[in-house]
Structure formats: structure tokens, C-alpha cells
Design an enzyme around this catalytic site. Structure first.
Site, PDB file in Angstrom:
ATOM      1  N   SER A  38      -6.050  -2.946   1.365  1.00 25.57           N
ATOM      2  CA  SER A  38      -7.072  -2.834   0.182  1.00 25.57           C
ATOM      3  C   SER A  38      -7.328  -3.521  -1.197  1.00 25.57           C
ATOM      4  O   SER A  38      -7.033  -3.539  -2.329  1.00 25.57           O
ATOM      5  CB  SER A  38      -5.051  -1.914  -0.448  1.00 25.57           C
TER       6      SER A  38
ATOM      7  N   GLY B 123      -6.377   4.899   5.206  1.00 23.39           N
ATOM      8  CA  GLY B 123      -6.452   5.751   4.616  1.00 23.39           C
ATOM      9  C   GLY B 123      -7.609   7.080   4.270  1.00 23.39           C
ATOM     10  O   GLY B 123      -7.871   7.311   4.929  1.00 23.39           O
TER      11      GLY B 123
ATOM     12  N   ASN C 293      -8.624  -1.472  10.720  1.00 23.24           N
ATOM     13  CA  ASN C 293      -8.239  -0.369  10.057  1.00 23.24           C
ATOM     14  C   ASN C 293      -7.458   0.834  11.040  1.00 23.24           C
ATOM     15  O   ASN C 293      -8.103   1.716  11.856  1.00 23.24           O
ATOM     16  CB  ASN C 293      -8.007  -0.289   8.959  1.00 23.24           C
TER      17      ASN C 293
ATOM     18  N   GLU D 270       0.826  -1.074  -0.212  1.00 18.58           N
ATOM     19  CA  GLU D 270       0.003  -0.432   0.086  1.00 18.58           C
ATOM     20  C   GLU D 270       0.650   1.179   0.081  1.00 18.58           C
ATOM     21  O   GLU D 270      -0.199   2.345   0.411  1.00 18.58           O
ATOM     22  CB  GLU D 270      -0.856  -0.295   1.449  1.00 18.58           C
TER      23      GLU D 270
END
Ligand SMILES: Nc1ncnc2c1ncn2[C@@H]1O[C@H](COP(=O)(O)OP(=O)(O)O)[C@@H](O)[C@H]1O
Ligand SMILES: [Mg+2]
Length: 317
Positions: free
Chosen positions: A151, A277, A273, A23
Site C-alpha cells: 500500500s 486488493g 502481490n 493494511e
């Protein structure tokens, strides 16, 4: 809460980004977005692309705190957090133990299972024979995935037995540890967490088979529905269940909890997570925005927990 701080309170901030995981590219976008937001907030911030010399670089920079914008192994698994502990640099997000537990999906699931947080049963499969056995045990469709990374890389929905060898190989190429769980055809949600507050629930809809890499980063057809279509009561229930799923793993600061729901409305938590992001397509900023928290404020809020957290190991020196 952040209104009481001035930019000087934060001192010099380093944004750790890049790294060497699958990532990397996403992390660079996330990191630069964060860096720009800090600068717009008049905070003295620099970016650092994390490579083998990260310890030397941090010793030279001597930052007062670090914003971790690294995704995947190395950045989200406790490694960088451990280094920062040694260097006594406070950092954003979860501590070493929580990161290690969340990056390895099977560890999170075992804790959830014991504590009654709904998650799918799974099997760790070391070879194709074990994978075939798991497929026969769960029945099709199944989800074959690496137990770490993110991802959606290396993940396959297997609907026919002859897809299994390739799916197993694809997952194993990313990570030696491969897991199989039943595939849930239904709805998908994600819940961002900011401090002790679960953000509004986002429903994710994609015309693709699932929310894969393309749907996450490149597809304009992915729909993010927030506020979602659950009743206010149901949404509230889910928000607080997600917060509990996050907290029982020891997570703190900020993060995002992914889950699916079957047609009967039962929830199954997939993963947490610890460094979600922060790209233009990303979900925590979308959910924060629905609560009236814009991107710059969100970044500052996440950073502000480093002023009060006590994750840095104190020594007698
Ligand atoms: N058991 C499952 N049933 C249905 N969809 C799944 C399942 N596991 C994963 N997915 C799909 O794959 C995506 C990525 O899975 P996830 O476990 O969150 O891993 P990653 O770390 O790659 O985001 C999910 O967002 C979802 O669309
Ligand atoms: Mg996910």
C-alpha cells in the site's frame, strides 16, 4: 471453467481477513467484498478476523477451504499458508514459498535478475551511511522503501540529498530492512493474473508524485486506463512477460504484478502481490471486468483453483 461446479462442491468456506498488518483496514474491505460475493454465489461462507487465536478458531470452524483476503506480513508472507497446510485446509493463491519470496521485494528481484526478468538494480541499506552511499552510486532521484509491506506505506521519492535521512527513517519505521533503487519517471502499469491467464494491462496515472496510499485508496484523481494505450502487440508482450514474472517466483492461483516503464519503453518489474486488493478501487476486478468477468465470477474463479490445487501436504494419517 467454474460453470461445472455447484455451490455444494465448495463446502464451507472461511474468508480470512483483517489481521494486524498496516493494511488491516484494506483487508477488511477486501474480505467483506469477497464474503458478500461468495454469499451471492450461494456458497456457505463465513468471515474470520485473523487474530492470535486463529488456529483455535479454524479448528472450531473446520472449513473445507479458505479464501485468504489478508494483505501484508502475516497474511501474504507464507505464515497463514503454513498454518493452513498443517490444518490441511486448501486455500486460495500462492503457496508458502512463493508468498515468502514475493513479500520480501529484494528476494523477488534477485530471482528476476538471475532469470532475466527486467527489474531495477537495488541496494539493501542497514543505516544512513549505507543509504548515502547508495544515493551517490545511483544518483538522484531514488526510491527509498521498506522491503516488505504494501500500500505504498513508508515509500519516498528522494530528489534532493537532504530528504534522505527522513526517507530512510520513514522506511525503517515500517520495517528493519530498507532498500534503495533508482526512481523511474515514466509510466506505471499493473497486470492481474487469474490462474494461467494474464488479465488486460492497466495503466495507472496520478497527478501526485507517485501512486502512494492516498492515490491508491482516497483520491478520485487517479486514472486507471484499461484497455491501456499500448498497441495490441505490445500489450500482449507485456501480459505474458508479467505472467512469467509471476510464475518464476512460484506464484499461482491469482495475483497482481506491478511495474514501471521509462520513457524509452523499457519495463522494470517492482513486485508481485499474492493477495491483491478487492476493494471498489482495486485493480484486479477492473481488469477482469474488461475481459467480461464480473466481481462475483472472479471470486468464484479464484476459489475454484482450491478444488484442483495440491498445495495441502498429504500425510499417511
Ligand atoms: N523505482 C521506482 N520508480 C518509480 N516509482 C516507484 C518505484 N518504486 C515504487 N514506485 C512507486 O511506488 C508505488 C509502490 O511501490 P511498490 O514497490 O509497488 O510497493 P507497494 O508494496 O507499497 O505497492 C508504485 O506503485 C509506484 O508508484
Ligand atoms: Mg505495489
Amino acid at each position: 471453467m467454474i460453470d461445472k461446479y455447484t455451490p455444494e462442491d465448495f463446502g464451507n468456506v472461511v474468508v480470512l481477513m483483517g489481521g494486524n498488518s498496516a493494511e488491516r483496514e484494506i483487508s477488511l474491505v477486501t474480505g467483506n467484498n469477497i464474503l458478500n460475493a461468495l454469499k451471492r454465489n450461494n456458497i456457505n461462507a463465513v468471515g474470520l478476523d485473523v487474530q492470535d487465536d486463529v488456529a483455535e478458531k479454524l479448528l472450531q470452524l473446520k472449513p473445507d477451504r479458505a479464501f485468504i483476503a489478508l494483505h501484508g506480513p502475516g497474511g501474504e508472507d507464507g505464515s497463514i499458508q503454513g498454518l493452513l497446510n498443517y490444518l490441511k485446509i486448501p486455500y486460495t493463491g500462492s503457496d508458502v514459498a512463493a508468498c515468502a519470496v514475493t513479500l520480501e521485494k529484494t528476494y523477488s528481484k534477485l530471482i528476476w535478475e538471475v532469470l532475466g526478468i527486467p527489474t531495477l538494480p537495488f541496494r539493501l541499506v542497514n543505516d544512513i551511511e549505507a543509504a548515502i552511499d547508495a544515493m551517490q552510486y545511483f544518483g538522484l532521484p531514488i526510491c527509498v522503501k521498506p522491503t516488505n509491506d504494501g500500500s505504498s506505506v513508508g515509500i519516498t521519492k528522494v530528489t534532493e540529498p537532504d530528504q534522505l535521512p527522513e526517507a530512510f527513517k520513514k522506511a525503517a519505521d515500517y520495517n528493519k530492512r530498507v532498500m534503495i533503487e533508482p526512481w523511474i519517471d515514466g509510466l506505471e502499469y499493473t497486470v492481474g493474473i487469474l490462474g494461467d491467464t494474464p488479465l488486460p494491462v492497466i495503466e495507472i496515472r496520478t497527478p501526485r508524485t507517485f501512486y502512494d496510499f492516498e492515490a491508491k485508496y482516497n483520491e478520485e484523481t487517479t486514472l486507471y486506463i484499461c484497455p491501456c494505450e499500448l498497441s495490441a502487440e505490445k500489450e500482449n508482450e507485456l501480459r505474458y512477460l508479467a505472467l512469467r514474472a509471476f510464475q518464476v517466483l512460484g506464484c499461482s492461483g491469482w495475483g497482481r504484478v506491478d511495474l514501471v516503464a521509462n520513457r524509452a519503453g523499457d519495463y522494470f518489474f517492482l513486485e508481485v502481490n499474492t493477495v491483491p486488493g478487492m476493494t471498489d478501487h482495486s485493480l484486479v476486478p477492473k481488469a477482469a471486468d474488461v475481459m467480461g468477468i464480473n466481481f462475483d465470477r472472479l471470486v468464484l474463479e479464484i476459489l475454484s483453483y482450491t478444488l484442483t490445487s495440491n498445495v495441502v501436504v498429504e500425510t499417511n494419517s
